[in-house]
Design a protein around this motif. Structure first.
Motif, short mmCIF file in Angstrom:
data_model
loop_
_atom_site.label_atom_id
_atom_site.label_comp_id
_atom_site.label_asym_id
_atom_site.label_seq_id
_atom_site.Cartn_x
_atom_site.Cartn_y
_atom_site.Cartn_z
N UNK A 8 0.82 -1.21 0.00
CA UNK A 8 0.00 0.00 0.00
C UNK A 8 0.85 1.26 0.00
N UNK A 9 2.13 1.13 0.35
CA UNK A 9 3.05 2.28 0.35
C UNK A 9 3.99 2.26 -0.85
N UNK A 18 -5.90 -5.94 -5.67
CA UNK A 18 -5.61 -6.92 -4.63
C UNK A 18 -5.04 -6.27 -3.37
N UNK A 19 -4.59 -5.03 -3.52
CA UNK A 19 -4.07 -4.26 -2.38
C UNK A 19 -5.17 -3.38 -1.80
N UNK A 20 -5.93 -2.70 -2.68
CA UNK A 20 -6.96 -1.77 -2.21
C UNK A 20 -8.23 -2.46 -1.76
N UNK A 21 -8.48 -3.66 -2.27
CA UNK A 21 -9.68 -4.42 -1.89
C UNK A 21 -9.28 -5.77 -1.35
N UNK A 25 -3.77 -7.43 0.20
CA UNK A 25 -2.35 -7.80 0.27
C UNK A 25 -1.52 -6.60 0.70
N UNK A 26 -0.64 -6.83 1.65
CA UNK A 26 0.31 -5.80 2.07
C UNK A 26 1.74 -6.26 1.77
N UNK A 46 5.16 -15.56 -1.40
CA UNK A 46 4.47 -15.55 -0.12
C UNK A 46 3.81 -14.19 0.04
N UNK A 47 2.62 -14.20 0.63
CA UNK A 47 1.83 -12.98 0.79
C UNK A 47 1.38 -12.88 2.24
N UNK A 48 1.07 -11.65 2.64
CA UNK A 48 0.49 -11.44 3.95
C UNK A 48 -0.41 -10.22 3.89
N UNK A 49 -1.35 -10.16 4.79
CA UNK A 49 -2.24 -9.00 4.87
C UNK A 49 -1.69 -7.93 5.81
N UNK A 50 -0.50 -8.17 6.34
CA UNK A 50 0.17 -7.18 7.19
C UNK A 50 1.52 -6.85 6.59
N UNK A 51 1.97 -5.60 6.69
CA UNK A 51 3.33 -5.28 6.27
C UNK A 51 4.33 -6.06 7.12
#
Length: 93
Positions: A8-9, A18-21, A25-26, A46-51
């Motif tokens: 998001x940054x 996939x980031x905004x909705x 994904x962060x 690998x993905x996560x919803x947190x930075x």
């Protein structure tokens, strides 16, 4: 290896759906998968919803796992090229 600690940054990804909705994904870390060392066929990621941050050790593990996947792709290709052994083995299982 491409590592994005907070999508998001990151201007390349901040407007990605996939980031905004969903799924929101962060964090992203990905290693290209190459077939026989030449053709890039995908990415192990690998993905996560947190930075998050990753260590060099974690990145090394991700690279190692990607090499294992590449070897498996090559073994399956060789088995199929030599008469469909993989298909026959899977049907018998």
């Amino acid at each position: 290896v491409l590592v994005i600690p907070d999508a998001s940054a990151d201007p390349r990804f901040e407007n990605n759906p996939l980031v905004t909705g969903g799924p929101g994904i962060r964090f992203y870390a990905g290693v290209p998968l190459r077939f026989a060392g030449e053709l890039t066929v995908g990415t192990l990621c690998v993905l996560d919803t947190r930075p998050r941050q990753v260590s060099e050790t974690e990145l090394a593990h991700l690279r190692d796992l990607a090499r294992i996947v590449e070897r498996e792709m090559l073994h399956r290709s060789l088995a199929i090229d030599s008469g469909g052994a993989v298909q026959q083995a899977e049907q018998g299982a």
